[in-house]
Design an enzyme around this catalytic site. Structure first.
Site, short mmCIF file in Angstrom:
data_model
loop_
_atom_site.label_atom_id
_atom_site.label_comp_id
_atom_site.label_asym_id
_atom_site.label_seq_id
_atom_site.Cartn_x
_atom_site.Cartn_y
_atom_site.Cartn_z
N TYR A 306 0.91 -0.95 -0.10
CA TYR A 306 0.19 0.51 -0.25
C TYR A 306 0.70 1.21 -0.40
O TYR A 306 0.49 2.58 0.33
CB TYR A 306 -1.23 0.01 1.51
CG TYR A 306 -1.50 -1.87 1.78
CD1 TYR A 306 -2.67 -1.47 0.94
CD2 TYR A 306 -1.32 -2.25 2.66
CE1 TYR A 306 -3.27 -2.72 1.53
CE2 TYR A 306 -2.21 -3.04 3.12
CZ TYR A 306 -2.87 -3.93 2.03
OH TYR A 306 -4.39 -4.51 3.18
N CYS A 332 14.88 -11.28 -2.44
CA CYS A 332 15.16 -10.87 -4.07
C CYS A 332 14.66 -9.88 -4.28
O CYS A 332 14.50 -10.70 -5.45
CB CYS A 332 15.56 -12.47 -3.89
SG CYS A 332 16.53 -13.13 -2.93
N TYR A 361 -2.31 -5.49 10.97
CA TYR A 361 -2.68 -6.11 9.29
C TYR A 361 -1.55 -6.57 8.97
O TYR A 361 -0.77 -5.57 8.11
CB TYR A 361 -3.19 -5.27 9.21
CG TYR A 361 -4.19 -5.18 8.73
CD1 TYR A 361 -5.65 -5.94 8.60
CD2 TYR A 361 -4.74 -3.22 9.39
CE1 TYR A 361 -7.00 -5.76 9.14
CE2 TYR A 361 -6.22 -2.86 9.51
CZ TYR A 361 -6.95 -4.78 9.30
OH TYR A 361 -8.79 -4.22 9.69
N1 LLP Z 1 -14.90 -5.52 9.89
C1 LLP Z 1 -14.89 -5.80 8.75
C2 LLP Z 1 -16.03 -6.29 7.72
C3 LLP Z 1 -13.56 -5.55 7.92
O1 LLP Z 1 -13.28 -5.83 6.35
C4 LLP Z 1 -12.18 -4.76 8.34
C5 LLP Z 1 -11.09 -4.57 7.69
C6 LLP Z 1 -12.62 -4.61 9.60
C7 LLP Z 1 -13.76 -4.84 10.43
C8 LLP Z 1 -11.89 -3.62 10.68
O2 LLP Z 1 -11.68 -2.60 10.61
P1 LLP Z 1 -10.09 -1.69 10.55
O3 LLP Z 1 -11.25 -1.16 12.36
O4 LLP Z 1 -9.41 -2.29 11.31
O5 LLP Z 1 -10.11 -0.64 10.32
N2 LLP Z 1 -4.89 -5.25 4.81
C9 LLP Z 1 -4.97 -3.49 5.16
C10 LLP Z 1 -6.77 -3.33 5.83
C11 LLP Z 1 -7.90 -4.19 5.17
C12 LLP Z 1 -8.85 -3.43 5.84
C13 LLP Z 1 -10.27 -5.18 5.89
N3 LLP Z 1 -11.30 -5.09 6.55
C14 LLP Z 1 -4.31 -3.34 5.62
O6 LLP Z 1 -3.58 -2.92 6.08
O7 LLP Z 1 -4.15 -1.33 6.07
#
Ligand code: LLP
Length: 407
Positions: A306, A332, A361
């Site tokens: 990202y 690599c 994450y």
């Molecule tokens: N609920 C649902 C249905 C979700 O899909 C997600 C995150 C959350 C809650 C939690 O959201 P938060 O409070 O953490 O914003 N890999 C990415 C982020 C992917 C988010 C996926 N869904 C990163 O590293 O930024």
């Protein structure tokens, strides 16, 4: 307490990171129990007027010790795979506090969610509603994920409530879904849900989405719960973003006639963790300076995927002047960087660096790329560093591989 310098030494809940690194080889993830508790309690208190069901999003960091800690604080869990459901149950989170999300649930996912009596299955499509109705033997609680068509102003990969995104049921299809549900035997529709995206740092998209859900819920009639999805984004570079109490102040009056479900992840564990890595080499080319460290993109993929920013702090403050360098790992490919063109104090080989705000994450997106063993995870609990995941062994790398007879 969390992470802070004490007399020039970087500490986690009062314990020197350098001391921990003497016992645990780098790289490793390090978590502050106190920070996780503080963040969770902040949600609980800020939203206390509507006593929400807080369902920590397991995908963010599903270490079972973290799930257990949150479970003890009364958290529920948002799961989106059978693996997450398994971990949540193992951590002691009861089915009645679990919501099952996801746009591609398999038949097995749905059957298991029913068997484990999760509080809510949040359906993402009309076809899924038919499957749930078919597999349930009695009335079960179901939510519908709405696609509110809202621009959350975040990275395009994690903007999940746009009209063009793959998630949820749009307003136009909703009418059809409701009339179909009314003919279904086993669907007890009690919730409208929406998750507009992650790392959302302005309140207005949350407010708009909550308003849309509430208006739809009032039109439908039988809805008791409003699920506003994930929580707030967090400052990765000392930005001044709204905090959890401001978030609650804006959302509470909108949802007050309903019961609230919220599924925060990043804002609970994000600033509670860092990745500790050691400087291997310093290198200078005509174009750039490089700091080569022992953690790479397999340990923390967010910068490569990202282009995300993580602060990088030294375990010991020393007067060494400043440099601008790329912090790169040992894998690599050139995508293997943790920071680019970063202005930071100069380092020497063997110095420890802490890649900050890596509780969310981060380990959960790590991989075995380059046959690298996944890192250990350490949590400081009452001033003691405790291993909550061991480093993978070489045997772990071949555990599930098979050399067919005769090869
Ligand atoms: N609920 C649902 C249905 C979700 O899909 C997600 C995150 C959350 C809650 C939690 O959201 P938060 O409070 O953490 O914003 N890999 C990415 C982020 C992917 C988010 C996926 N869904 C990163 O590293 O930024």
């Amino acid at each position: 307490m969390g992470f802070e310098y004490i007399k020039g030494r970087f500490c986690c809940d009062g314990v020197e990171i350098g001391e921990i690194a003497d016992k645990v080889d780098t790289p490793f993830y390090l978590y502050s129990k106190e920070a996780i508790e503080r963040n969770f309690k902040e949600y609980k208190e800020a939203f206390s007027e509507v006593s929400p069901l807080i369902c920590y999003a397991a995908k963010v960091n599903s270490n079972i010790a973290i799930l257990k800690l949150l479970s003890k604080l009364s958290s529920g869990c948002d799961v989106s795979s059978l693996g997450e459901l398994f971990l949540a149950k193992n951590a002691g989170i009861p089915g009645k506090k679990i919501v099952f999300n996801g746009n591609g649930k398999t038949e097995d996912d749905i059957k298991m969610a029913i068997k484990e009596k999760v509080f809510l299955i949040i359906a993402d499509s009309i076809d899924e509603l038919f499957l749930i109705d078919n597999f349930a033997k009695e009335k079960i609680n179901v939510g519908i994920r709405i696609n509110p068509g809202i621009e959350p102003k975040t990275h395009p990969y994690v903007a999940t409530g746009l009209e063009k995104s793959k998630f949820g049921i749009t307003r136009e299809i909703l009418k059809n879904a409701i009339s179909l549900i009314r003919k279904m035997k086993n669907i007890n529709l009690i919730c409208l849900s929406s998750h507009i995206g992650s790392q959302v740092t302005e309140l207005s998209p949350f407010v708009e989405s909550a308003k849309r859900l509430v208006n739809l819920a009032k039109e439908i009639g039988e809805i008791k719960y409003i699920d506003i999805g994930g929580g707030l984004g967090i400052p990765y570079n000392n930005e001044n973003f709204p905090g959890i109490s401001q978030f609650a102040k804006e959302i509470t009056p909108i949802v007050k006639d309903f019961k609230l479900i919220i599924e925060p992840g990043r804002s609970i564990v994000g600033n509670s963790g860092c990745l500790v890595t050691k400087v291997l080499y310093l290198k200078e080319t005509k174009a750039k300076k490089f700091i080569v460290v022992d953690a790479g993109m397999n340990d923390l993929i967010r910068p490569a995927l990202y282009n995300s920013f993580h602060r990088i702090l030294q375990s010991e403050l020393r007067e060494q002047g400043e440099i601008i360098a790329d912090i790169v790992g040992p894998l690599c490919e050139d995508g293997d960087f943790l920071a680019r063109e970063r202005k930071m104090s100069a380092v020497s080989s063997s110095d420890l660096l802490c890649i900050m705000d890596a509780g969310a994450y981060s380990f959960s997106m790590s991989s075995n790329y380059n046959a690298r063993r996944k890192c250990p995870e350490i949590m400081v609990i009452d001033k003691k560093p405790c291993v909550i995941r061991k480093r993978e062994s070489f045997k772990d790398l071949i555990r599930n591989q098979v050399i067919p007879y005769g090869l």
